[in-house]
Design an enzyme around this catalytic site. Structure first.
Site, short mmCIF file in Angstrom:
data_model
loop_
_atom_site.label_atom_id
_atom_site.label_comp_id
_atom_site.label_asym_id
_atom_site.label_seq_id
_atom_site.Cartn_x
_atom_site.Cartn_y
_atom_site.Cartn_z
N GLU A 185 0.96 -1.57 0.10
CA GLU A 185 -0.21 -0.29 0.07
C GLU A 185 0.74 1.38 -0.07
O GLU A 185 1.63 1.54 0.73
CB GLU A 185 -0.80 -0.12 1.34
CG GLU A 185 -1.99 0.58 1.34
CD GLU A 185 -2.94 1.17 2.24
OE1 GLU A 185 -3.42 -0.26 1.99
OE2 GLU A 185 -4.05 1.84 2.12
N ARG A 186 0.38 1.88 -1.28
CA ARG A 186 1.64 3.33 -1.09
C ARG A 186 2.79 2.86 -1.33
O ARG A 186 3.82 3.19 -1.13
CB ARG A 186 1.06 4.59 0.04
CG ARG A 186 -0.25 4.51 0.35
CD ARG A 186 -0.79 4.83 -0.73
NE ARG A 186 -1.99 5.79 -0.74
CZ ARG A 186 -3.60 5.60 -0.91
NH1 ARG A 186 -3.04 5.78 -2.31
NH2 ARG A 186 -4.93 6.06 -1.09
N ASN A 228 -3.96 -1.91 6.78
CA ASN A 228 -5.07 -2.17 6.94
C ASN A 228 -5.13 -3.60 7.60
O ASN A 228 -4.71 -4.03 5.82
CB ASN A 228 -5.39 -1.47 5.52
CG ASN A 228 -5.57 0.21 6.01
OD1 ASN A 228 -6.32 0.50 6.41
ND2 ASN A 228 -5.11 0.68 4.90
N GLU A 309 -11.14 4.62 7.77
CA GLU A 309 -11.04 4.16 6.31
C GLU A 309 -11.65 2.67 6.75
O GLU A 309 -11.11 1.94 6.11
CB GLU A 309 -9.95 4.42 6.65
CG GLU A 309 -9.47 5.63 6.44
CD GLU A 309 -7.72 5.98 5.72
OE1 GLU A 309 -7.71 6.86 5.00
OE2 GLU A 309 -6.95 4.77 5.68
N ARG A 342 -3.25 3.46 16.65
CA ARG A 342 -3.14 4.12 15.68
C ARG A 342 -3.81 5.81 16.25
O ARG A 342 -5.27 5.25 16.36
CB ARG A 342 -2.40 4.20 14.25
CG ARG A 342 -1.47 3.72 13.94
CD ARG A 342 -1.22 2.93 13.01
NE ARG A 342 -1.20 3.90 11.95
CZ ARG A 342 -1.90 4.63 10.44
NH1 ARG A 342 -3.03 3.86 10.22
NH2 ARG A 342 -1.37 5.49 9.94
N ARG A 354 -12.20 17.73 9.32
CA ARG A 354 -11.82 16.79 9.56
C ARG A 354 -10.48 16.44 10.67
O ARG A 354 -9.84 15.24 11.26
CB ARG A 354 -10.61 15.80 7.70
CG ARG A 354 -10.04 14.60 8.43
CD ARG A 354 -9.72 14.36 6.75
NE ARG A 354 -8.90 12.99 6.85
CZ ARG A 354 -8.09 12.26 5.94
NH1 ARG A 354 -9.02 13.03 4.29
NH2 ARG A 354 -7.00 11.84 5.86
N LYS A 378 0.36 10.87 13.35
CA LYS A 378 1.06 11.57 12.13
C LYS A 378 1.48 12.73 12.46
O LYS A 378 0.56 13.45 13.06
CB LYS A 378 0.15 10.84 11.03
CG LYS A 378 -0.15 10.04 9.98
CD LYS A 378 -1.29 10.28 9.18
CE LYS A 378 -1.35 8.39 8.98
NZ LYS A 378 -2.17 8.79 7.52
N ASP A 383 -2.84 14.36 7.11
CA ASP A 383 -2.50 13.58 6.51
C ASP A 383 -0.78 13.37 5.43
O ASP A 383 -1.49 13.01 4.22
CB ASP A 383 -3.02 12.19 5.27
CG ASP A 383 -2.69 11.26 4.98
OD1 ASP A 383 -2.17 10.06 5.85
OD2 ASP A 383 -3.64 10.35 4.26
N GLU A 405 5.04 9.72 14.29
CA GLU A 405 4.31 8.92 12.89
C GLU A 405 4.73 9.56 11.88
O GLU A 405 4.10 10.59 11.30
CB GLU A 405 2.98 8.06 12.61
CG GLU A 405 3.69 6.93 11.93
CD GLU A 405 2.10 6.89 11.10
OE1 GLU A 405 1.18 5.67 11.96
OE2 GLU A 405 0.89 6.54 10.33
N GLU A 411 3.64 9.48 -0.72
CA GLU A 411 2.38 9.20 -0.98
C GLU A 411 2.45 10.53 -1.93
O GLU A 411 1.32 10.45 -3.09
CB GLU A 411 1.08 8.42 -0.63
CG GLU A 411 -0.06 8.75 -0.60
CD GLU A 411 -0.38 8.28 0.66
OE1 GLU A 411 -0.36 7.73 1.70
OE2 GLU A 411 -2.23 8.51 0.64
N HIS A 539 -3.79 18.30 0.20
CA HIS A 539 -4.86 18.16 -0.05
C HIS A 539 -5.40 17.63 -1.66
O HIS A 539 -6.54 17.35 -1.83
CB HIS A 539 -6.07 17.50 1.11
CG HIS A 539 -5.91 15.34 1.03
ND1 HIS A 539 -6.51 15.02 -0.62
CD2 HIS A 539 -6.01 14.76 1.99
CE1 HIS A 539 -6.31 13.31 0.21
NE2 HIS A 539 -6.41 13.59 1.23
#
Ligand code: BDP
Length: 724
Positions: A185-186, A228, A309, A342, A354, A378, A383, A405, A411, A539
């Site tokens: 992932e990523r 995930n 998510e 997390r 958000r 994070k 993000d 993190e 990404e 974003h």
């Protein structure tokens, strides 16, 4: 290797560089022969032998590395394994492993360096001049061995060398987002390193090289698989596989962690619920922990993404994050295992903002977590954007250890091809002042546990490491892995000094080359901010793959769309997080809050993150917001062009293969920086209705051209058609 063959061949044909081709596999542990003859002579006189007393796997790793390193740097073997000190010996070990070291008056000094610290010192023993590399534990001696090699790789002095070092943070971790089918992932550096279908019987050589690279920069933990999570990871078959990997990493001081899927009691255990307060659920996890520790006695613990998510979590049962985390904590406590929970919670209801969600959910839980739980946050509240303010959770949870993190997989930062040195970003975040306990309460101090006394301290990074020959998808992405490790060890390390070291080990010690490449690296982070998201925009990448611009995207879940973040209209743009908006600023301590809340004091670098600003309002530079945007997007493109020129200048000092790869990637970056600039400005212009001043390059195409560029492939590296 990608797309570089043509460029590399051309260079060979023109004879631009006569250096031996390199593919980047050796990372910064290249150990090439020192070509500075007087320096080599000095080193060879100072180091003529190697004494490693003790025979643990870790000390063997130290001896092997030193033997390999010296052979490469000196072009000849160095005599090893005498039992007495001779002139010119490097003596490696601990007081427990080495009679020679235990006989030296170093006990007090060593003690102060803790479990992983080391001391390197030129001393005279019985009239013999030697260099001692000592740790309290074997792993300290291993870290010291890498440090001594680094000293020579960077052409430092060995005469009267005297170094001591110990890490400021206890857990320094790489988080892999690797899936069991070996997709990542990523991930933009090939497949997952972990060869599940070959394990545990067959062990790739890469595991050891991976461990060597990590140990050389002090990384001491890895979470092997995607947050995930796949529940299969917890089956006996996979536990045996993980045990085999752990066995390869252990000599290098690394512990293994696994991501745990919250619903495993249902998926694997056949239970009807995964409620963390249910007795059968608790028993399931206790048994699972016992099973894992039976196979991996030094297993680190679980990393958990819950209620984010779409991942299952305690809230599915109306329980809090603390109740969920504490259930794992109970299961792991008998084994001294850790739960890393997390804070990237991104659930269904993120209204009204958000970026406030992590703080809103976790701050009230401070004090409710058991002692072997930490919360991983994070670096920013959103993000992994090119630039965000630091997360307001840092400093806000005095009773809960917080791990940092970061992400080096880039990404949102051009992925494999764009050259972006993230040391600069780490430095910006780590040195940011939270004011939690007054001035000087930097993020670094929070995670070091010196603002609030944390019982455990840690830092993690989403790894960029995969099966590409060069490990990271590009030569320069290696620098981000390197910088992460060095700054995890010492969060106050200067990113420019770290870059300097990395360049010397990776490319050349020639001062002109070092200065030239360092310049490229140090401007690169601001360059990407400028050509993607200047002035605090975030974003606005295309949805899904996050590659390339997509500020026009409005369909889909609102807080996943670029429009949600920039809110451009005929009056201006930006997200109001002051009192007149979502009041996101209130999550910061008063000094920071007030600084961000006021248009007079908010830095332009995060302006549109906190404020809505009219197109023609004047900014600190004297330019209007619109003109400043145009200026910055262009500056981003110009910086990439100057990086290209800088790279061309070092051509003769770099082997053709790596030179060609970087050159071709910089050409992609320049093209895509223009794509970003032209697409973004053309889009904002539909609202501002203002011209791009004539002194600037004008967009090459109409907006609709950029809007119809498609980039197939969703989560992995997309290949976009017809980028201008
Ligand atoms: C986002 C990524 C997503 C990750 C998520 C996370 O787009 O793939 O699963 O972060 O951190 O940045 O869990």
């Amino acid at each position: 290797m990608k797309k570089v063959l043509l460029a590399a061949c051309l260079l060979v044909a023109t004879g631009a560089s006569t250096l031996r081709a390199e593919d980047g596999y050796d990372l910064w542990l290249r150990y090439r022969l020192i070509t500075d003859a007087p320096l080599l002579a000095r080193y060879k006189a100072a180091v003529t032998g190697l004494v490693v007393e003790g025979d643990s796997p870790t000390l063997r790793a130290a001896r092997d590395e030193m033997t390999r390193g010296l052979k490469g740097l000196f072009g000849a073997d160095v005599a090893a394994d005498a039992k007495v000190a001779r002139d010119g010996d490097v003596i490696i070990g601990t007081a427990a492993s080495s009679k020679i070291i235990s006989g030296l008056p170093l006990a007090k000094e060593l003690k102060a360096l803790g479990k992983e610290g080391y001391l390197i010192r030129a001393v005279t023993i019985g009239g013999k001049k030697v260099i001692v590399v000592a740790g309290n534990e074997d792993v300290g001696a291993l870290y010291g061995s890498f440090a001594l090699l680094r000293q020579m790789q960077t052409h430092g002095s060995l005469a009267s060398i005297s170094l001591t070092s110990s890490p400021k943070i206890q857990v320094r971790m790489l988080d892999h987002w690797d899936n069991l089918d070996r997709s990542v992932e990523r991930g933009y550096a090939g497949k997952s390193l972990w060869e599940w279908s070959e394990l545990p019987g067959s062990i790739s050589n890469r595991y050891r090289d991976y461990a060597r690279a990590n140990a050389s920069i002090g990384i001491n933990a890895a979470a092997l698989t995607n947050v995930n999570a796949n529940v299969k990871m917890l089956t006996p078959e996979y536990i045996a596989n993980v045990a085999a990997i752990a066995g390869e990493l252990r000599p290098y001081g690394m512990k293994v962690f696994l991501s745990a899927k919250f619903s495993a009691p249902i998926d694997l255990g056949g239970l009807k619920t995964a409620d963390p307060l249910d007795a059968d659920v608790k028993a399931f996890w206790a048994r699972k922990a016992d099973e894992i520790y039976a196979a991996i006695p030094d297993f680190g613990g679980f990393l958990v993404k819950a209620n984010s998510e779409g991942q299952p979590g305690p809230q599915d049962y109306k329980r809090s994050h603390a109740e969920g985390a504490n259930m794992f904590a109970d299961a792991l406590a008998p084994h001294n295992g850790l739960v890393i929970w997390r804070a990237f919670v991104y659930g269904g209801n993120t209204a009204p903002d958000r970026v406030k969600q992590a703080y809103d959910e976790f701050k009230p839980l401070d004090g409710q977590f058991k002692s072997n739980v930490v919360v991983q946050v994070k670096n920013g509240p959103l993000d992994f954007q090119p630039r965000e303010p630091f997360s307001p959770l840092f400093g806000a949870m005095p009773k809960t250890p917080l791990f940092m993190e970061f992400q080096v997989t880039k990404e949102y930062l051009g992925q494999d091809t764009h050259l972006v040195y993230l040391g600069a970003e780490f430095e910006e975040v780590l040195r940011a002042d939270t004011y939690a306990k007054g001035k000087g309460s930097t993020v670094a101090k929070v995670i070091e546990g010196s603002v609030d006394p944390y019982r455990i301290t840690g830092i993690a990074v989403i790894a960029t490491v995969g099966t590409d020959t060069n490990w990271t998808g590009s030569q320069f992405n290696q620098a981000n892995w390197y910088a992460y490790g060095r700054m995890a060890w010492d969060p106050m390390a200067k990113s420019s000094s770290v870059a300097d070291e990395w360049i010397r080990m990776t490319f050349s010690n020639d001062p002109r080359v070092v200065a030239g490449i360092e310049h490229i690296m140090m401007v690169s982070r601001e360059a990407v901010v400028n050509y993607m998201t200047p002035l605090g925009l975030v974003h606005i990448m295309a949805t899904g793959h996050h590659y390339g611009p997509g500020p026009w995207v409005r369909q889909g879940r609102p807080d996943q769309t670029p429009y949600y973040y920039h809110r451009a209209d005929s009056l201006g743009m930006g997200f109001d997080r002051t009192k007149t908006g979502t009041n996101g600023v209130e999550q910061y301590f008063p000094e920071v809050r007030d600084r961000y809340a006021s248009r007079k004091t908010v830095p332009d670098s995060v302006l549109l993150f906190f404020h809505r600003v009219g197109w023609t309002e004047k900014l600190a530079s004297g330019r209007t917001m619109w003109d400043e945007l145009v200026y910055r997007y262009n500056m981003g493109v110009d910086s990439v062009r100057s990086m290209q020129k800088g790279w061309d200048k070092v051509e003769s000092a770099i082997d053709a293969e790596r030179f060609g790869e970087v050159k071709s990637f910089l050409a992609i970056q320049e093209k895509e920086a223009r794509w970003w600039r032209d697409a973004a400005l053309s889009y904002y212009q539909t609202f501002s209705k203002l011209p791009i001043p004539a002194q600037y390059e004008q967009p090459a195409h109409p907006l609709t051209y950029y809007q119809t560029i498609r980039c197939p492939q969703n989560r992995n590296k997309p290949r976009c058609d017809a980028v201008p």
